[in-house]
Write an enzyme that holds these catalytic residues in place. Structure first.
Site, PDB file in Angstrom:
ATOM      1  N   TRP A 191      52.410  54.304  40.335  1.00 51.03           N
ATOM      2  CA  TRP A 191      52.681  53.042  39.645  1.00 51.03           C
ATOM      3  C   TRP A 191      53.225  53.282  38.254  1.00 51.03           C
ATOM      4  O   TRP A 191      54.162  52.614  37.808  1.00 51.03           O
ATOM      5  CB  TRP A 191      51.451  52.135  39.640  1.00 51.03           C
ATOM      6  CG  TRP A 191      51.187  51.638  41.018  1.00 51.03           C
ATOM      7  CD1 TRP A 191      50.152  51.993  41.842  1.00 51.03           C
ATOM      8  CD2 TRP A 191      52.027  50.744  41.782  1.00 51.03           C
ATOM      9  NE1 TRP A 191      50.289  51.362  43.062  1.00 51.03           N
ATOM     10  CE2 TRP A 191      51.417  50.593  43.052  1.00 51.03           C
ATOM     11  CE3 TRP A 191      53.214  50.063  41.521  1.00 51.03           C
ATOM     12  CZ2 TRP A 191      51.974  49.781  44.046  1.00 51.03           C
ATOM     13  CZ3 TRP A 191      53.760  49.252  42.503  1.00 51.03           C
ATOM     14  CH2 TRP A 191      53.141  49.130  43.747  1.00 51.03           C
ATOM     15  N   ASP A 214      49.042  48.580  32.093  1.00 48.53           N
ATOM     16  CA  ASP A 214      49.089  47.959  33.428  1.00 48.53           C
ATOM     17  C   ASP A 214      47.677  48.087  33.988  1.00 48.53           C
ATOM     18  O   ASP A 214      47.213  49.194  34.268  1.00 48.53           O
ATOM     19  CB  ASP A 214      50.112  48.699  34.302  1.00 48.53           C
ATOM     20  CG  ASP A 214      50.055  48.239  35.770  1.00 48.53           C
ATOM     21  OD1 ASP A 214      49.328  47.265  36.078  1.00 48.53           O
ATOM     22  OD2 ASP A 214      50.751  48.861  36.602  1.00 48.53           O
ATOM     23  N   LYS A 252      44.085  41.430  43.207  1.00 51.80           N
ATOM     24  CA  LYS A 252      43.034  42.394  43.569  1.00 51.80           C
ATOM     25  C   LYS A 252      41.671  41.839  43.133  1.00 51.80           C
ATOM     26  O   LYS A 252      40.908  41.372  43.958  1.00 51.80           O
ATOM     27  CB  LYS A 252      43.338  43.750  42.970  1.00 51.80           C
ATOM     28  CG  LYS A 252      44.690  44.273  43.476  1.00 51.80           C
ATOM     29  CD  LYS A 252      45.099  45.541  42.824  1.00 51.80           C
ATOM     30  CE  LYS A 252      46.565  45.833  42.991  1.00 51.80           C
ATOM     31  NZ  LYS A 252      47.008  45.999  44.379  1.00 51.80           N
TER      32      LYS A 252
HETATM   33  N1  PMP Z   1      50.695  48.455  39.176  1.00 49.49           N
HETATM   34  C1  PMP Z   1      49.633  48.823  39.915  1.00 49.49           C
HETATM   35  C2  PMP Z   1      48.636  49.759  39.331  1.00 49.49           C
HETATM   36  C3  PMP Z   1      49.481  48.308  41.209  1.00 49.49           C
HETATM   37  O1  PMP Z   1      48.427  48.653  41.951  1.00 49.49           O
HETATM   38  C4  PMP Z   1      50.445  47.416  41.728  1.00 49.49           C
HETATM   39  C5  PMP Z   1      50.319  46.792  43.109  1.00 49.49           C
HETATM   40  N2  PMP Z   1      49.547  47.407  43.991  1.00 49.49           N
HETATM   41  C6  PMP Z   1      51.542  47.091  40.924  1.00 49.49           C
HETATM   42  C7  PMP Z   1      51.627  47.613  39.664  1.00 49.49           C
HETATM   43  C8  PMP Z   1      52.614  46.156  41.419  1.00 49.49           C
HETATM   44  O2  PMP Z   1      52.066  44.909  41.399  1.00 49.49           O
HETATM   45  P1  PMP Z   1      52.764  43.608  41.999  1.00 49.49           P
HETATM   46  O3  PMP Z   1      52.735  43.755  43.473  1.00 49.49           O
HETATM   47  O4  PMP Z   1      51.860  42.521  41.487  1.00 49.49           O
HETATM   48  O5  PMP Z   1      54.122  43.522  41.431  1.00 49.49           O
END
Ligand code: PMP
Length: 360
Positions: A102, A171, A195
């Protein structure tokens, strides 16, 4: 109706009481003769829902008064672009802690908007740990440092927060409101709701007002944090259903004892699974550094991918769903978000012990 134990990484399990309450009032919201998702977002009932949700999020997370709370759409993924668009300035780089898949995505997107670099990378080490204090190599003039508090795929979490004396951006998608964070270090925090906080569709953002005031003004309206701050997150139509549900999840969190209790439960849930892994004589293996083990996403391996597939198959048959690891890394991943009850985790560790003794 039998609800199964849902270990999905997101969207994921939500408190049953919240689902029941929402379903009971869906058709006629509090005697208004229509549902909350049918009425204008400018109506008094909806405005009350959103105001309460924003206030409760800040209260539960202990957010200081000099922050604005925003709700946007587009998920954390939009924030991978929006943060640099608002914060990056000509001639000043942006530093990223590359702690996993991520974080790498956030860094890759930032590079479209300016000079973004990895101030540290765990890639060569297979993203098994977070940086130690003093590991970061920050370039002069760095405008902000970006961290990922919990790597959802790698299963590691940050506990040694960097204190670089520059704006810190986080994030927090996968451990949002599951633990206290040091607000004195952070200036911008973002994450999707899907989540710990509710269904998909809402992104919760906290931004320090002085960072907001100094952010870039020469980008389109939706992309400016200031557009949303000046209109109390009603610049355009908000994701009304997601906000309504998030409000209910936050009420549930408050009634359960707030962030301290939620944090205690997260530690207890994850400890059960890590203890089961550690007690298995190597049948289950945790690939990550012990000190950085995630409390939200517990990843582990078995001796072969065939055995892992069999584990997932039998678990599903036993009412334990969502345990397959992320497709990019394989293995097993048990996601234990705020609404996962301890007895769900108890069922999982009992299953793990039975599976191990059957296949040893
Ligand atoms: N950052 C992290 C740490 C994530 O776990 C996720 C989604 N699993 C995201 C970003 C992307 O998030 P979104 O699907 O809300 O765009």
């Amino acid at each position: 109706m039998a609800r199964i134990h849902n270990f999905s990484a997101g969207p994921c399990t939500l408190p049953l009481s919240v689902l029941e309450e929402a379903s009971a009032e869906l058709v006629d919201y509090q005697g208004n003769g229509m549902s909350i998702i049918e009425m204008s977002h400018r109506s008094a009932p909806y405005e009350a829902v959103q105001d309460r949700c924003l206030a409760l999020a800040a209260e539960l997370f202990g957010v200081p008064d000099d922050f604005e709370t925003l709700i946007l759409q587009g998920g954390a993924t939009l924030q991978f672009s929006m943060a640099p668009m608002n914060l990056m300035v000509e001639g000043r780089p942006a530093g990223y802690v590359d702690s996993g898949e991520w974080a790498s995505k956030a860094l890759a997107d930032a590079a479209y908007y300016g000079d973004a670099y990895a101030a540290w990378s765990g890639q060569e080490n297979g993203y098994r740990s977070m940086p130690q204090a003093g590991d970061l190599a920050l370039r002069d003039g760095t405008r902000y440092l970006h961290v990922t508090s919990n790597e959802t795929i790698g299963g590691i979490r940050m506990t040694r927060w960097p204190d670089a004396g520059i704006p810190l951006v986080g994030d927090m998608s996968s451990d949002y409101l599951s633990r206290r964070i040091p607000w004195d270090l952070f200036d911008l925090v973002y994450g999707g709701a899907q989540k710990n906080l509710g269904p998909a569709g809402a992104t919760l953002i906290f931004i320090r007002r002085d960072l907001l005031d100094s952010s870039n003004a020469d980008i389109g309206a939706y992309l400016r944090y200031s557009s949303h701050a000046s209109k109390a997150s009603m610049y355009n139509t908000p994701p009304v259903f997601a906000v309504y549900m998030m409000g209910k999840v936050l009420e549930w969190m408050k009634a359960e004892g707030g962030i301290d209790e939620i944090e205690r439960r997260a530690a207890a849930r994850s400890a059960l699974v890590y203890d089961a892994i550690d007690a298995s004589d190597g049948f289950f293996k945790s690939p990550v550094a012990v000190d950085d083990r995630s409390h939200m996403n517990v990843v582990f391996r078995l001796s072969s991918s065939e055995l892992e597939a069999e584990f997932v198959r039998q678990a599903t048959q036993s009412g334990l769903s969502g345990l397959k690891g992320h497709r990019s890394v394989g293995g097993i991943r048990a996601s234990l978000y705020n609404a996962m009850p301890l007895d769900g985790v108890g069922t999982l560790v009992d299953f793990m012990a039975a599976f191990a003794s059957e296949h040893e």
